[in-house]
Design an enzyme around this catalytic site. Structure first.
Site, mmCIF file in Angstrom:
data_model
loop_
_atom_site.group_PDB
_atom_site.id
_atom_site.type_symbol
_atom_site.label_atom_id
_atom_site.label_comp_id
_atom_site.label_asym_id
_atom_site.label_seq_id
_atom_site.Cartn_x
_atom_site.Cartn_y
_atom_site.Cartn_z
ATOM 1 N N ASP A 12 0.962 -1.036 -0.074
ATOM 2 C CA ASP A 12 -0.010 0.012 -0.105
ATOM 3 C C ASP A 12 0.866 1.157 0.066
ATOM 4 O O ASP A 12 1.982 1.043 0.226
ATOM 5 C CB ASP A 12 -0.969 0.154 1.400
ATOM 6 C CG ASP A 12 -1.787 1.264 1.197
ATOM 7 O OD1 ASP A 12 -2.411 1.634 0.251
ATOM 8 O OD2 ASP A 12 -1.685 1.828 2.332
ATOM 9 N N ASP A 68 -1.568 -0.733 6.255
ATOM 10 C CA ASP A 68 -1.524 -0.389 7.440
ATOM 11 C C ASP A 68 -3.066 0.207 7.814
ATOM 12 O O ASP A 68 -3.357 0.265 8.907
ATOM 13 C CB ASP A 68 -0.592 0.928 7.613
ATOM 14 C CG ASP A 68 -1.167 2.321 7.177
ATOM 15 O OD1 ASP A 68 -1.631 2.205 6.164
ATOM 16 O OD2 ASP A 68 -0.908 3.343 7.800
ATOM 17 N N ASP A 90 -7.040 -1.739 4.126
ATOM 18 C CA ASP A 90 -6.010 -2.923 3.820
ATOM 19 C C ASP A 90 -6.413 -4.126 4.473
ATOM 20 O O ASP A 90 -5.812 -5.111 4.204
ATOM 21 C CB ASP A 90 -4.447 -2.385 4.220
ATOM 22 C CG ASP A 90 -4.069 -1.096 3.670
ATOM 23 O OD1 ASP A 90 -4.426 -0.981 2.221
ATOM 24 O OD2 ASP A 90 -3.334 -0.414 4.050
#
Length: 633
Positions: free
Chosen positions: A316, A508, A512
């Site tokens: 990410d 995080d 996600d």
């Protein structure tokens, strides 16, 4: 005496075996050798029958284990009157559980230390200045707590200035971060539960209850990791059938060539496969403990095995490759709107958002002296934006595509590399854009390079951000594959379609959580990330340091290497002893003793997976941070 009774209750079969051995010595000294033979042989056959019962049940379930060799060795030594060797084999089998417990306890010391250090009490400062001791679970948000020297911080809090020593407070956060050097905190700084206060008494204001504090989250993750099962059975089974067939073939050949059935028993005695059953789980538990010492919680030995074989890493962007703490660069109002007007309406709406970007916009408004206004109503659309009614006006803020549904005249604003545009609409009109920027983590590029060196050569970015920004970040990190403007479900689909597996996903945020669960190994940046992300992940990094992802892979590879090495050490020594025993050189009793030595060598080697304190200094070198990334929903 109490220790003996405690362990006798814990390992009754081992205690019985030792009792039989002592009784045999007494009978031998009393001049009844035949009684010793009947005692040892009878007891060994009883144990063999118990093992055989479990073995048959395993075989009926389709699991061909290593108990066949142990049972055959016991029966064979009894039949050829090597009854002392029979008892030694039984002692080896029954003592294996105790030896495994000891070795596993040694390997789990870091995990156990985290559990044992869980804060139990707190000292609350009452309004009249007096101090009362209360259970940590009774601390409420806003309570003022006294931390005495060398006391564990019971809950997350903020350091107060009252009676704070010159230079601030000093805390040992090694149990949280894996870093041995104490850290200094000033008044107003956050202090995490589980840290150990220095040599001066200080006060904190509780910012979370015990249940929601950082250390309790770690304890919950550690407890889950401790209860997980390593892929020990799978690992041992890879070698169980061929090792058993080889041992029986060597024993049978020795009997056939020599014509002496004692050779059959002597070969099988040194083939007892304890290293396969004990060394591997000890190595995996040691690897999990080593990871915990380095601020990385691994939820099971199977995760270490997957990490060791990982071939693709997916990141990410926001909060993972970047710091996730954006700063306001510019407010660009449309005609008919003022910059401060757009900012205060946006910040007032963002009061009702949980996204990290909201805090930055609110802080920017406050820095300009703008008072935030309450909303009559507000709702957040996860990963898209917020719609709020403020002073009778409908404010929509978030992604351009989301805002365009409310204001069709909304247009993209020009951006330079690494900038983000947050669109704002008021009463169905496009009011302008707020431009923000984030900075790339200093060691992000080095982490990608280190992962490639470790064999994780395929890398990819999955983000909800715009394509130009995502591609700009990827170029900075030499990541060739990018998929931008992703919804959470798009990320899941993208990860499932990757072919170079196992796949690691590093993220995080709340959005996600689905993709972390879908990846072969999900790694959550748990220091700032959401509880949902931590619960969905297989690995949780408890410090705000992306290089720990590379460290987790390194530890996984080291653990797997040591586990396999320990197994092969046991197999190699056993094979050599089998071949020697086939020529009648090693008596059965001596062989049983030598096999115990092989067990110890394999287990001691497996304990190397624990690592050393030097791991604390292991790091990926950081490069200077640069403002290259935007932060979007």
């Amino acid at each position: 005496m109490a220790w003996i009774l405690k362990n006798a209750r814990r390992y009754p079969l081992l205690a019985t075996t030792l009792l039989v051995a002592v009784l045999g010595v007494v009978l031998w000294a009393g001049g009844w050798p035949s009684a010793v033979q009947w005692l040892f042989s009878g007891f060994a056959l009883i144990v063999a029958a118990m093992q055989a019962h479990e073995m048959v049940r395993d075989i009926m379930r389709g699991h061909w284990g290593l108990d066949i060799l142990a049972v055959t060795a016991i029966v064979a030594t009894v039949l050829v009157n090597e009854y002392v060797a029979s008892l030694v084999i039984v002692l080896m089998l029954t003592g294996g559980e105790a030896l495994e417990d000891y070795a596993a306890g040694r390997a789990k010391r870091e995990l156990n230390a985290l559990l044992e250090k869980s804060p139990q009490s707190a000292h609350r400062v009452l309004p009249d200045g007096s101090i009362e001791e209360i259970p940590a679970t009774e601390v409420a948000v806003g309570d003022t707590l006294l931390l005495r020297p060398a006391e564990i911080v019971p809950v997350d809090g903020v350091l107060l200035g009252e009676e704070l020593p010159e230079g601030g407070g000093v805390f040992d956060e090694s149990s949280l971060t894996g870093e041995s050097m104490p850290v200094q905190r000033l008044a107003g700084d956050a202090v995490s539960s589980g840290a150990v206060n220095g040599q001066a008494a200080v006060q904190i204001r509780a910012s979370a209850t015990a249940e929601n504090s950082q250390y309790q989250r770690i304890v919950a993750l550690v407890a889950e990791a401790s209860e997980s099962k390593a892929p020990v059975v799978r690992l041992a089974d890879r070698y169980a059938v061929p090792f058993t067939l080889f041992a029986l073939a060597v024993a049978g050949a020795a009997w056939a060539i020599s014509g002496d059935p004692v050779r059959f028993a002597e070969v099988l005695v040194v083939a007892t496969p304890c290293p396969l059953l004990i060394a591997a789980p000890v190595a995996f538990m040691g690897g999990m403990s080593r990871a915990a010492r380095n601020g990385v919680i691994v939820k099971g030995g199977g995760v270490l095995e997957q990490l060791s074989r990982a071939r693709t890493v997916v990141f990410d962007k926001t909060g993972t490759l970047t710091h996730g703490t954006p700063s306001l660069a510019e407010v660009r109002p449309e005609p008919g709107f003022e910059a401060d007007e757009v900012l205060v309406l946006a910040a007032s709406a963002e009061q009702y958002s949980s996204h990290v970007l909201a805090a930055s916009i609110m802080q920017a408004a406050q820095d300009r002296g703008l008072a935030l206004r309450p909303a009559e109503s507000a709702r957040e659309v996860a990963t898209h934006g917020v719609v709020a009614t403020i002073d009778g006006r409908t404010v929509t803020i978030g992604k351009l595509s989301f805002v365009r549904d409310a204001a069709p005249d909304a247009v993209a604003t020009p951006l330079s590399g690494g900038q983000l545009s947050i669109a704002v609409a008021v009463d169905g009109r496009f009011a302008g854009s707020i431009v923000a920027s984030d900075s790339l983590r200093g060691n992000a590029a080095a982490t990608v390079r280190e992962l490639a060196r470790l064999g994780v050569r395929e890398s990819m970015i999955l983000t909800g951000d715009a394509w130009p920004t995502a591609e700009h970040v990827a170029a900075q990190l030499d990541i060739t594959r990018v998929q931008a403007e992703c919804m959470p479900e798009d990320k899941v689909i993208a990860v499932r379609e990757l072919t170079a597996r196992p796949v690691i996903m590093v993220g995080d945020g709340v959005n996600d959580a689905p993709v972390l669960a879908a990846a072969d190994v999900g790694i959550a940046m748990g220091a700032r990330g959401s509880t949902a992300a931590s619960e969905s992940a297989d690995v949780v990094i408890m410090v705000d340091d992306i290089s720990r992802a590379a460290r987790a892979v390194h530890i996984g590879q080291e653990t797997m290497r040591i586990a396999l090495q320990s197994i092969w050490i046991g197999i190699a020594f056993s094979v050599v002893l089998m071949l020697i025993a086939a020529f009648g050189v090693i008596p059965a009793t001596v062989g049983a003793g030598l096999q115990e030595v092989v067990d110890l060598v394999a287990i001691l080697n497996a304990l190397r997976a624990i690592g050393s304190r030097r791991d604390r200094a292991w790091s990926v070198p950081a490069a200077p941070a640069s403002p290259v990334a935007e932060l979007a929903r």
